[in-house]
Design a protein around this motif. Structure first.
Motif, PDB file in Angstrom:
ATOM      1  N   UNK A 193     -14.717  -8.388  -9.701  1.00  0.00           N
ATOM      2  CA  UNK A 193     -13.860  -7.971 -10.813  1.00  0.00           C
ATOM      3  C   UNK A 193     -12.385  -8.049 -10.413  1.00  0.00           C
ATOM      4  N   UNK A 194     -12.080  -7.501  -9.230  1.00  0.00           N
ATOM      5  CA  UNK A 194     -10.692  -7.471  -8.769  1.00  0.00           C
ATOM      6  C   UNK A 194     -10.154  -8.879  -8.535  1.00  0.00           C
ATOM      7  N   UNK A 195     -10.978  -9.746  -7.957  1.00  0.00           N
ATOM      8  CA  UNK A 195     -10.522 -11.108  -7.685  1.00  0.00           C
ATOM      9  C   UNK A 195     -10.300 -11.895  -8.972  1.00  0.00           C
ATOM     10  N   UNK A 196     -11.226 -11.786  -9.908  1.00  0.00           N
ATOM     11  CA  UNK A 196     -11.050 -12.516 -11.167  1.00  0.00           C
ATOM     12  C   UNK A 196      -9.800 -12.038 -11.895  1.00  0.00           C
ATOM     13  N   UNK A 197      -9.626 -10.719 -11.977  1.00  0.00           N
ATOM     14  CA  UNK A 197      -8.418 -10.196 -12.604  1.00  0.00           C
ATOM     15  C   UNK A 197      -7.171 -10.538 -11.820  1.00  0.00           C
ATOM     16  N   UNK A 198      -7.271 -10.489 -10.485  1.00  0.00           N
ATOM     17  CA  UNK A 198      -6.120 -10.820  -9.659  1.00  0.00           C
ATOM     18  C   UNK A 198      -5.707 -12.274  -9.796  1.00  0.00           C
ATOM     19  N   UNK A 199      -6.684 -13.168  -9.907  1.00  0.00           N
ATOM     20  CA  UNK A 199      -6.357 -14.577 -10.095  1.00  0.00           C
ATOM     21  C   UNK A 199      -5.637 -14.826 -11.401  1.00  0.00           C
ATOM     22  N   UNK A 200      -6.103 -14.190 -12.471  1.00  0.00           N
ATOM     23  CA  UNK A 200      -5.446 -14.344 -13.771  1.00  0.00           C
ATOM     24  C   UNK A 200      -4.046 -13.731 -13.742  1.00  0.00           C
ATOM     25  N   UNK A 201      -3.917 -12.556 -13.131  1.00  0.00           N
ATOM     26  CA  UNK A 201      -2.598 -11.923 -13.026  1.00  0.00           C
ATOM     27  C   UNK A 201      -1.632 -12.798 -12.234  1.00  0.00           C
ATOM     28  N   UNK A 202      -2.126 -13.393 -11.166  1.00  0.00           N
ATOM     29  CA  UNK A 202      -1.283 -14.270 -10.344  1.00  0.00           C
ATOM     30  C   UNK A 202      -0.819 -15.481 -11.149  1.00  0.00           C
ATOM     31  N   UNK A 203      -1.702 -16.063 -11.931  1.00  0.00           N
ATOM     32  CA  UNK A 203      -1.334 -17.227 -12.736  1.00  0.00           C
ATOM     33  C   UNK A 203      -0.354 -16.851 -13.845  1.00  0.00           C
ATOM     34  N   UNK A 204      -0.545 -15.688 -14.451  1.00  0.00           N
ATOM     35  CA  UNK A 204       0.418 -15.230 -15.452  1.00  0.00           C
ATOM     36  C   UNK A 204       1.795 -15.026 -14.830  1.00  0.00           C
ATOM     37  N   UNK A 205       1.809 -14.421 -13.657  1.00  0.00           N
ATOM     38  CA  UNK A 205       3.088 -14.209 -12.975  1.00  0.00           C
ATOM     39  C   UNK A 205       3.714 -15.537 -12.562  1.00  0.00           C
ATOM     40  N   UNK A 206       2.888 -16.480 -12.138  1.00  0.00           N
ATOM     41  CA  UNK A 206       3.395 -17.799 -11.764  1.00  0.00           C
ATOM     42  C   UNK A 206       4.024 -18.496 -12.963  1.00  0.00           C
ATOM     43  N   UNK A 207       3.394 -18.378 -14.122  1.00  0.00           N
ATOM     44  CA  UNK A 207       3.936 -18.994 -15.327  1.00  0.00           C
ATOM     45  C   UNK A 207       5.282 -18.387 -15.700  1.00  0.00           C
ATOM     46  N   UNK A 208       5.349 -17.067 -15.696  1.00  0.00           N
ATOM     47  CA  UNK A 208       6.598 -16.389 -16.060  1.00  0.00           C
ATOM     48  C   UNK A 208       7.689 -16.680 -15.033  1.00  0.00           C
ATOM     49  N   UNK A 209       7.348 -16.634 -13.761  1.00  0.00           N
ATOM     50  CA  UNK A 209       8.358 -16.862 -12.723  1.00  0.00           C
ATOM     51  C   UNK A 209       8.841 -18.309 -12.706  1.00  0.00           C
ATOM     52  N   UNK A 210       7.976 -19.247 -13.070  1.00  0.00           N
ATOM     53  CA  UNK A 210       8.429 -20.635 -13.183  1.00  0.00           C
ATOM     54  C   UNK A 210       9.430 -20.777 -14.317  1.00  0.00           C
ATOM     55  N   UNK A 211       9.161 -20.116 -15.438  1.00  0.00           N
ATOM     56  CA  UNK A 211      10.118 -20.139 -16.547  1.00  0.00           C
ATOM     57  C   UNK A 211      11.436 -19.480 -16.138  1.00  0.00           C
ATOM     58  N   UNK A 212      11.351 -18.381 -15.401  1.00  0.00           N
ATOM     59  CA  UNK A 212      12.573 -17.723 -14.918  1.00  0.00           C
ATOM     60  C   UNK A 212      13.345 -18.633 -13.965  1.00  0.00           C
ATOM     61  N   UNK A 213      12.618 -19.337 -13.106  1.00  0.00           N
ATOM     62  CA  UNK A 213      13.273 -20.255 -12.173  1.00  0.00           C
ATOM     63  C   UNK A 213      13.943 -21.404 -12.918  1.00  0.00           C
ATOM     64  N   UNK A 214      13.307 -21.885 -13.993  1.00  0.00           N
ATOM     65  CA  UNK A 214      13.906 -22.963 -14.783  1.00  0.00           C
ATOM     66  C   UNK A 214      15.209 -22.500 -15.432  1.00  0.00           C
TER      67      UNK A 214
END
Length: 346
Positions: A302-323
Motif C-alpha cells: 500500500x505504502x509503495x503504490x501510494x508513494x510511487x504515485x505521490x512521487x510522480x505527482x511531485x515530479x510533474x509539479x516540480x518539472x512545471x515549476x522548473x520550466x
C-alpha cells in the motif's frame, strides 16, 4: 464524532485505499513539508521542451494508468485467478513508454555536421546518471524480480476437486495455485500467468533505460560547446529519465506486494464451536505458507503504490515549476539589458 466517522467511511467507499490515487494524493500533500524542487532543467533548446513534456505529461500519464488499473482491480472480481496479470506491471510499462518517447524526441534534435563535431572518448552508459539513484533503482528492480520469480517458483497445478481456499476463481489447469499448509489445500494467485508479464515489463524497462542513457551520453557535441554546459544538461536529462522510471517501478512493486501479500493471508478455521443455531466460530485457525510475511508485505505494498504515485505527482509539479523558473531566468537578462540602455521605466 459519529458524523466524522460517516464522512470518512463515505470517502473510503468513494476512493478505497487500494486505488493508487487515494494514498498517493495524501502522500503528495505531505511531501510539501519539503517544498524544494527535486528536478531542474537546461536553460535553452529543444531538449528543455522535451524534458518538460516528459516530466509533466509523462508523469501524469503514469499516475492515470496506475489509478485506472487499481480502480479496475477494486471494482471487479478475479474470475480466472490471473485477471490482474497486465494491471500490476502497467505503471512500469507506461513509464517505459514515456521514457522511450522522450528518447525518440531527443533523437530528432539536429546533430552537428561532421566537421563541427568535437572528438571525445566514448562514455559508459551511466556517465551522467546519479550513482545513488542507480543503486535505488537497482535494489527496487531486484526486489520486484525476486518477488515475481518466487511466486512463479512456488506455483503448482491443482486437481479440479480442490480443496481451494481464499479467493476461489474458476478452475484452471494452469499453474496458478500455491499449496496451502503443505498440501492441505490450494490458494490461487501465483504462477507465471500472474507474474510473467511483470518480469517482461521489468526487462523491457531495463533495456530502454540502458539504451536511452547510453545514446544520450554519446551524442555528438558541437566543437564550440562548453564541457560544463554539456555535462549539466545531460545530467539533468539522466536524472529526469531515472525519476520517471523510478516512479513507475515503485508503483508496480507496490501493486505486486499488495497482491502477493493479500494472497498469502488466507486463514482456514477448524474445530468450529457453535454458539447458536446459526452462528459458529473456529477454535483453530490454520495459516498459509508465508503468512508471517504476507501481512507486512501487503501493508508495505500500500505504502509503495501510494508513494510511487505521490512521487510522480511531485515530479510533474516540480518539472512545471522548473520550466517556469527557467523561463524567468531567460527573460531576466533581457529585462536588465533594456533597463541599462534606456533607463528604468516610470
Amino acid at each position: 464524532m459519529n458524523s466524522l466517522f460517516l464522512f470518512a467511511h463515505a470517502v473510503q467507499d468513494l476512493l478505497p485505499l487500494e486505488v493508487a490515487i487515494t494514498f498517493g494524493l495524501s502522500l503528495f500533500i505531505l511531501s510539501w513539508v519539503r517544498p524544494r524542487r527535486i528536478v531542474a532543467l537546461p536553460q535553452t533548446g529543444r531538449r528543455t521542451a522535451t524534458l518538460v513534456w516528459a516530466g509533466v505529461a509523462g508523469s501524469l500519464l503514469v499516475v492515470v494508468v496506475a489509478t485506472a488499473v487499481s480502480a479496475i482491480a477494486v471494482s471487479t472480481n478475479d474470475m480466472s485467478g490471473f485477471d490482474g496479470w497486465w494491471r500490476r506491471p502497467a505503471p512500469l510499462f507506461a513509464a517505459t513508454l514515456v521514457v522511450a518517447a522522450a528518447a525518440l524526441a531527443l533523437r530528432r534534435i539536429p546533430l552537428p555536421a561532421l566537421g563541427e563535431r568535437s572528438i571525445v572518448p566514448r562514455r559508459p552508459w551511466c556517465a551522467f546518471a546519479s550513482r545513488t539513484l542507480l543503486w535505488i533503482l537497482g535494489i527496487l528492480a531486484a526486489l520486484l524480480a525476486l518477488t515475481s520469480v518466487w511466486q512463479i517458483a512456488i506455483a503448482t497445478t491443482a486437481p479440479k476437486d480442490g480443496p481451494f481456499f481464499g479467493n476461489v476463481p474458476d478452475y484452471s489447469s494452469l499453474p496458478i495455485y500455491m499449496a496451502f499448509n503443505s498440501g492441505y489445500g490450494y490458494l490461487s494467485g501465483a504462477g507465471w500467468p500472474n507474474h510473467l508479464a511483470t518480469l517482461v515489463a521489468l526487462a523491457l524497462a531495463a533495456a530502454v533505460f540502458f539504451a536511452v542513457l547510453r545514446t544520450d551520453a554519446n551524442r555528438p557535441l558541437f566543437t564550440r560547446s562548453s564541457s560544463p554546459s554539456v555535462r549539466s544538461e545531460r545530467e539533468l536529462t539522466a536524472r529526469l529519465v531515472t525519476f520517471i522510471l523510478l516512479g513507475g517501478l515503485i508503483t508496480t512493486l507496490g501493486a505486486v506486494w499488495m497482491y502477493t501479500g493479500s494472497s498469502g493471508q488466507a486463514l482456514v478455521g477448524l474445530d468450529e464451536q457453535w454458539v447458536s443455531d446459526d452462528q459458529a466460530y473456529p477454535r483453530i485457525l490454520v495459516a498459509g505458507g508465508y503468512d508471517a510475511i504476507a501481512r507486512p508485505m501487503n501493508l508495505v505494498g500500500y505504502a509503495l503504490q501510494g508513494g510511487g504515485v505521490a512521487f510522480l505527482l511531485r515530479l510533474s509539479v516540480d518539472t512545471a515549476r522548473a520550466a517556469l523558473a527557467t523561463r524567468r531566468s531567460r527573460s531576466a537578462p533581457a529585462a536588465e539589458y533594456e533597463t541599462s540602455t534606456t533607463g528604468p521605466r516610470r
